[in-house]
Design an enzyme around this catalytic site. Sequence first.
Site, mmCIF file in Angstrom:
data_model
loop_
_atom_site.group_PDB
_atom_site.id
_atom_site.type_symbol
_atom_site.label_atom_id
_atom_site.label_comp_id
_atom_site.label_asym_id
_atom_site.label_seq_id
_atom_site.Cartn_x
_atom_site.Cartn_y
_atom_site.Cartn_z
ATOM 1 N N LYS A 34 0.733 -1.110 0.101
ATOM 2 C CA LYS A 34 0.104 0.069 0.046
ATOM 3 C C LYS A 34 1.004 1.475 -0.055
ATOM 4 O O LYS A 34 0.463 2.453 0.337
ATOM 5 C CB LYS A 34 -0.814 -0.075 1.149
ATOM 6 C CG LYS A 34 -1.975 -1.196 1.074
ATOM 7 C CD LYS A 34 -2.760 -1.151 2.264
ATOM 8 C CE LYS A 34 -2.350 -2.027 3.368
ATOM 9 N NZ LYS A 34 -3.303 -2.114 4.408
ATOM 10 N N CYS A 35 2.061 1.127 -0.294
ATOM 11 C CA CYS A 35 3.016 2.305 -0.213
ATOM 12 C C CYS A 35 3.018 3.083 -1.509
ATOM 13 O O CYS A 35 2.714 2.498 -2.711
ATOM 14 C CB CYS A 35 4.612 1.674 -0.023
ATOM 15 S SG CYS A 35 5.650 3.062 -0.252
ATOM 16 N N GLY A 36 3.048 4.383 -1.686
ATOM 17 C CA GLY A 36 3.208 5.007 -2.955
ATOM 18 C C GLY A 36 4.409 4.734 -3.765
ATOM 19 O O GLY A 36 4.302 5.114 -5.000
ATOM 20 N N LEU A 37 5.179 3.809 -3.465
ATOM 21 C CA LEU A 37 6.409 3.352 -4.155
ATOM 22 C C LEU A 37 6.136 2.037 -4.624
ATOM 23 O O LEU A 37 6.849 1.347 -5.436
ATOM 24 C CB LEU A 37 7.645 3.245 -3.297
ATOM 25 C CG LEU A 37 8.195 4.873 -2.883
ATOM 26 C CD1 LEU A 37 9.183 4.589 -1.893
ATOM 27 C CD2 LEU A 37 8.478 5.607 -3.897
ATOM 28 N N ALA A 38 4.856 1.192 -4.298
ATOM 29 C CA ALA A 38 4.677 0.235 -4.785
ATOM 30 C C ALA A 38 4.786 -0.043 -6.245
ATOM 31 O O ALA A 38 4.956 -1.076 -7.090
ATOM 32 C CB ALA A 38 3.351 -0.383 -4.365
#
Length: 167
Positions: A34-38
Amino acid sequence: MGIYDITARLLDGTPQPLSHYRGNVLLIVNVASKCGLAPQYAGLESLYRQYKDEGLAVLGFPCDQFAGQEYDDPNAIQQFCTRNYGVSFPIFEKVDVNGPNTHPLFKLLKAEKPGLLGIQTIPWNFTKFLVDRQGRVQRRYAPTDTPEQIERDIVALLRQPAPASVS
């Protein structure tokens, strides 16, 4: 203790000695669904598919220590990775990368390649460590360093002659 002395559990709970990857170039990443870097999963998978036959192994270690950005359920993690990014490289069980319960692998990685100013703490998801075929940690990359930006370093390690005997 070296990297090949460590065992981690795959997402399905199966113990996986890291000695299984002896002789490979390793890209070890703490990941979070769920990270923006996913979206970096796509680049990691691309590198893996392009170079796995030359000896690259990408190893993903989910971590929930940064803003609770990883699923609790291993099946949800696997489904996310597969459905959204076609991930085929190994994903391991969730680990801590900082604090008193830091997984032994990340203790070793941080000790070998501390961050800026010698700080061993991992700052966020998608911190990456590049390990050569002899099991030596060569580089540490910031979360914002994309897989595409580090491809040159990976290729350079893959092109080095394989060791005569890897112990």
